[in-house]
Write a protein that holds these residues in place. Sequence first.
Motif, PDB file in Angstrom:
ATOM      1  N   THR A   1       1.373  -1.256   0.315  1.00 56.91           N
ATOM      2  CA  THR A   1      -0.290  -0.128   0.424  1.00 56.91           C
ATOM      3  C   THR A   1       1.222   1.000   0.178  1.00 56.91           C
ATOM      4  O   THR A   1       1.836   1.593   1.182  1.00 56.91           O
ATOM      5  CB  THR A   1      -0.904   0.047   0.771  1.00 56.91           C
ATOM      6  OG1 THR A   1      -1.988  -0.582   1.230  1.00 56.91           O
ATOM      7  CG2 THR A   1      -1.832   1.391   1.167  1.00 56.91           C
ATOM      8  N   VAL A   2       0.656   2.544  -0.924  1.00 51.53           N
ATOM      9  CA  VAL A   2       1.935   3.438  -0.422  1.00 51.53           C
ATOM     10  C   VAL A   2       0.507   4.755  -0.165  1.00 51.53           C
ATOM     11  O   VAL A   2      -0.500   4.574  -0.454  1.00 51.53           O
ATOM     12  CB  VAL A   2       1.849   3.792  -2.380  1.00 51.53           C
ATOM     13  CG1 VAL A   2       1.613   5.532  -2.116  1.00 51.53           C
ATOM     14  CG2 VAL A   2       2.306   3.004  -3.013  1.00 51.53           C
ATOM     15  N   ASN A   3       0.683   4.428   0.882  1.00 49.71           N
ATOM     16  CA  ASN A   3      -0.455   5.922   1.398  1.00 49.71           C
ATOM     17  C   ASN A   3       0.304   7.300   0.848  1.00 49.71           C
ATOM     18  O   ASN A   3       1.042   7.757   1.333  1.00 49.71           O
ATOM     19  CB  ASN A   3       0.249   5.619   3.305  1.00 49.71           C
ATOM     20  CG  ASN A   3      -0.380   4.608   4.170  1.00 49.71           C
ATOM     21  OD1 ASN A   3      -1.003   3.970   3.585  1.00 49.71           O
ATOM     22  ND2 ASN A   3       0.833   3.933   4.591  1.00 49.71           N
ATOM     23  N   ALA A   4      -1.284   8.160   1.343  1.00 47.56           N
ATOM     24  CA  ALA A   4      -1.387   9.334   0.200  1.00 47.56           C
ATOM     25  C   ALA A   4      -1.754   9.906   1.863  1.00 47.56           C
ATOM     26  O   ALA A   4      -1.935   9.355   2.417  1.00 47.56           O
ATOM     27  CB  ALA A   4      -2.558   9.668  -0.141  1.00 47.56           C
ATOM     28  N   THR A   5      -0.352  10.669   2.155  1.00 47.82           N
ATOM     29  CA  THR A   5      -0.035  11.376   3.831  1.00 47.82           C
ATOM     30  C   THR A   5      -0.639  12.678   3.777  1.00 47.82           C
ATOM     31  O   THR A   5      -0.746  13.285   5.059  1.00 47.82           O
ATOM     32  CB  THR A   5       1.333  10.937   3.680  1.00 47.82           C
ATOM     33  OG1 THR A   5       2.144  11.821   3.332  1.00 47.82           O
ATOM     34  CG2 THR A   5       1.663   9.694   3.583  1.00 47.82           C
ATOM     35  N   SER A   6      -1.337  13.240   2.233  1.00 46.79           N
ATOM     36  CA  SER A   6      -1.413  14.704   2.723  1.00 46.79           C
ATOM     37  C   SER A   6      -2.559  15.382   3.850  1.00 46.79           C
ATOM     38  O   SER A   6      -2.421  16.644   4.365  1.00 46.79           O
ATOM     39  CB  SER A   6      -2.236  15.061   1.262  1.00 46.79           C
ATOM     40  OG  SER A   6      -3.694  14.785   0.965  1.00 46.79           O
TER      41      SER A   6
END
Length: 434
Positions: free
Chosen positions: A205-210
Amino acid sequence: MTSLTIPAGMPQYDDVPRFDVARVRADFPILDREVNGYPLVYLDSANTSHKPRQVLDVLAEHYAAHNANVSRSVHTLGTEATEAFEGARAKVAAFVNAPSVDEVVFTKNSTEAINIVAYAFSNASLRADADPRFRLGPGDEIVISEMEHHSNIVPWQLLAERTGATLRWFPLTEQGRLDESGLTELVTERTKIVSLVHVSNILGTVNATSRITQRVREVGALLLLDCSQSVPHMPIDVVDLDADFIVFTGHKMCAPTGIGVLWGRGELLAAMPPVYGGGSMIETVTMARTTFAAPPARFEAGTPPIAEAVALGAAVDYLTGVGMRAIQWHEKELTAYALDALATVPGLRVFGPTVPVGRGGTISFALGDVHPHDVGQVLDSLGVQVRVGHHCAKPVCSRFGVPAMTRASFYLYTTTAEIDALVVGLEQARKVFE
């Protein structure tokens, strides 16, 4: 194999950079070997990557011609070693777009880098005059996630025990993504640091951290991102990420073992107390007291991994030459291909995102009721190297109700033919144990 067939439904972009996979593979000597009479199929790059000749040659040449200690000699070899070591730091800084080369601290690995930050909090909490951003006590909170590698769980558990702070975490959804539904209740004015994995080493999983970053800024906390599985695989810009610290490790990005990186905002590193004491990290020493050097030297006590750092610089050169956007797109195509291919194996369950959106080239799965260790042994007998176990992420396994998983992970030298070999091996394993 020199190109990939883009699966149906994947966007076709003419401007996406490409590279010749066969030419890249020719740079990696180990890929020429056989295992158990079969061509090596290496699908364990999330564990450690292989090293191209360009990196191996730099490592050998450094020891053969420039071996000396750094930052403490005026002789020629010492000067050459120091210039190579600091040159590698400059390459790493440019690779992640660090505003200053002095924001790059060389460590042993990502684990040590995270521990440096955690112990800096611990040391600051013992001093009344320490920067309040690093002081922790009862009532303060540390936030991580259920997705973390043990190296981003255990240090914070130990810090909480030492300081009386409370450890909290983001849960996981059934799709293997962070559950941010309780973000405002989880990250509050009591939060001192949020430490999250950028790309999961087990789920991909690539976590979108915005959204999390925005909340962290609202409450005045600090943010650390474990980029061990992202820096090697995609362009990373610390300015765009807007984190306060990132960590990554060399051996997953074509460099040797024993070298890692802690990047931190310059003013935060300057405010952090040291963790290790010894040579090279001091300003002055008397029998009564010591004052400390400015970062990064403050956090690099003793003889550092010199040759390993120089080789990391060579790995940065190599990856930059191939192109990080090209590597990212290559792995995106591989992941889409692999998800489609694995879907043809009866009884196989993929953990984490089942679409190639917001996920990297790491796929963990279960093959019916067959134990992952048995799956791994059958695959190894066919030359296919995967990892089995809990992948230093036991809470993830517990979340999905399994003791262990089988994991295949890809890199710039992986081909679709190798994914096909994985599928054939899984079919054979299924027949052996059905």
